[in-house]
Design a protein around this motif. Sequence first.
Motif, mmCIF file in Angstrom:
data_model
loop_
_atom_site.group_PDB
_atom_site.id
_atom_site.type_symbol
_atom_site.label_atom_id
_atom_site.label_comp_id
_atom_site.label_asym_id
_atom_site.label_seq_id
_atom_site.Cartn_x
_atom_site.Cartn_y
_atom_site.Cartn_z
ATOM 1 N N ASN A 1 -2.079 0.712 6.715
ATOM 2 C CA ASN A 1 -2.657 -0.565 5.472
ATOM 3 C C ASN A 1 -2.038 -1.412 4.692
ATOM 4 O OD1 ASN A 1 -4.527 0.059 6.370
ATOM 5 N ND2 ASN A 1 -5.280 1.500 4.984
ATOM 6 N N LYS B 1 -11.345 2.933 14.857
ATOM 7 C CA LYS B 1 -10.882 2.115 13.421
ATOM 8 C C LYS B 1 -9.941 1.675 13.674
ATOM 9 C CE LYS B 1 -10.264 3.610 8.740
ATOM 10 N NZ LYS B 1 -10.014 5.218 7.999
ATOM 11 N N TYR B 2 -8.726 2.051 13.344
ATOM 12 C CA TYR B 2 -7.985 1.146 13.850
ATOM 13 C C TYR B 2 -7.076 -0.516 14.779
ATOM 14 C CZ TYR B 2 -6.194 5.254 11.169
ATOM 15 O OH TYR B 2 -6.279 6.573 10.161
ATOM 16 N N LYS C 1 -9.161 -2.704 12.835
ATOM 17 C CA LYS C 1 -8.226 -2.788 11.371
ATOM 18 C C LYS C 1 -7.016 -3.447 11.942
ATOM 19 C CE LYS C 1 -8.192 -0.340 8.364
ATOM 20 N NZ LYS C 1 -7.828 0.714 6.970
ATOM 21 N N ASP C 2 -6.727 -3.164 13.042
ATOM 22 C CA ASP C 2 -5.231 -4.507 13.453
ATOM 23 C C ASP C 2 -4.867 -4.953 14.758
ATOM 24 O OD1 ASP C 2 -2.936 -5.218 13.988
ATOM 25 O OD2 ASP C 2 -2.001 -3.502 14.133
#
Length: 416
Positions: free
Chosen positions: A232, A271-272, A275-276
């Motif tokens: 993060n 999830k990741y 996020k990215d």
Amino acid sequence: MKNEIKKDQITNTSLNSNKTMEYMNTMNKSIINQTETELEMDSNQEKEAKKLIKKANSLSKQRCCCFCNICSSKEKRYLESSNLYYKAGDIYKSFHQWNNAGVCYENSSIMKEKTKESPLSSYEQAYYCFEKTGIGTDSKRMFDKINLLLEKEGKFFQIGKNHENLAIKRENREKYDTAIEHYLQAIKYYEKDGKHNNLKTKILIKLTELMILHNHPQAKENVPIMLEDIGNNYLKNIMTKYQAKDYFGKAILTRIYFNDNIEEAKEYMNKYKKKDKTFEESNIYNFCSDIILYIENGENDKLNSVVQNYKKIYDLDEYMSFILDNIIDRENQKKKIKEKEKEEREKEEGKKEEKEEEKNEEEKEEEKEEEKEEEKEEEKNKDKEGNNSDNHNKIKIADNKINKEENNLTKGEKDK
């Protein structure tokens, strides 16, 4: 005999109490009465140090000219006493007499606390000297005192740096649990300072490695979260955002290692990804996907192969190699356990079949015995029927004879 001062710990000492003065006097007399030294010490220097201590001790015991607590002459005496102790500490320090030097610097701090000046530098010198002696209780006491003073001044960055430096020392001495605790404290104070996120990230990277390789009890709970925090932090910085996906991948692998939960790993993969955006296209993403797939299917040979190939291509951290090797070992152990359970089931099934066969054989034997009994009964019945038939025939023959005789008599009567 080493030229060291034996003393008890100072804890919660009141700055204006007589106990403090008595304690200091005892330590000072201990120095003055010593004649032997660790290193060869110039007699003039030794005399000078003892003279300074004696004078400082005398000043600290002098009573105020009046009964008020606030007195310029009183503060001046304390400050002068503090400086004398400090000079004596410098002399002992130059001859590596760390314990004596530490005591002098601590006395200097105690006296300076009674003035308006900061005793921080004296405590820092005392800490440095006590660290050299290897006496952990004394150095810890000075370390805590330094950080308490810094916290009052709001110098959180410096406290964090102190904890980080001490953590590095403890790590070099292979005191890993203590090092981990100080690294955690360093992160806490860097967060309070709020200006050095890069230092926090650097320590997080170090912590994840130490916690995993040395089996720290908090590793299972904290390491995956730490790796995610690093990702993060990197994602927020334009210079490091392309490294974030590597730490998200490491977070997934550590979750597989600690929790052995593939469904949870899949959730974090998704999830990741959100996020990215670059994560899904990365090599670490494909690697994690292969790991999950082969574990789910129980394809241990393919799992081992993909890990070994990944190791050849990428220069992995020691703790990541450790994690991957342990995942492979665990899956191999699982496979062995399953194979053993299968063998045991097959053995049990084989035993059941044998028992069934034995039972069937016994039933066949019983059937044969029953058949033999039935045959015997039939023979007996046949014999009975044969006897009855003979008797019947005999009766029939006898009846025929009687009938013939009667017929003959009747015919003779008719002829007459």
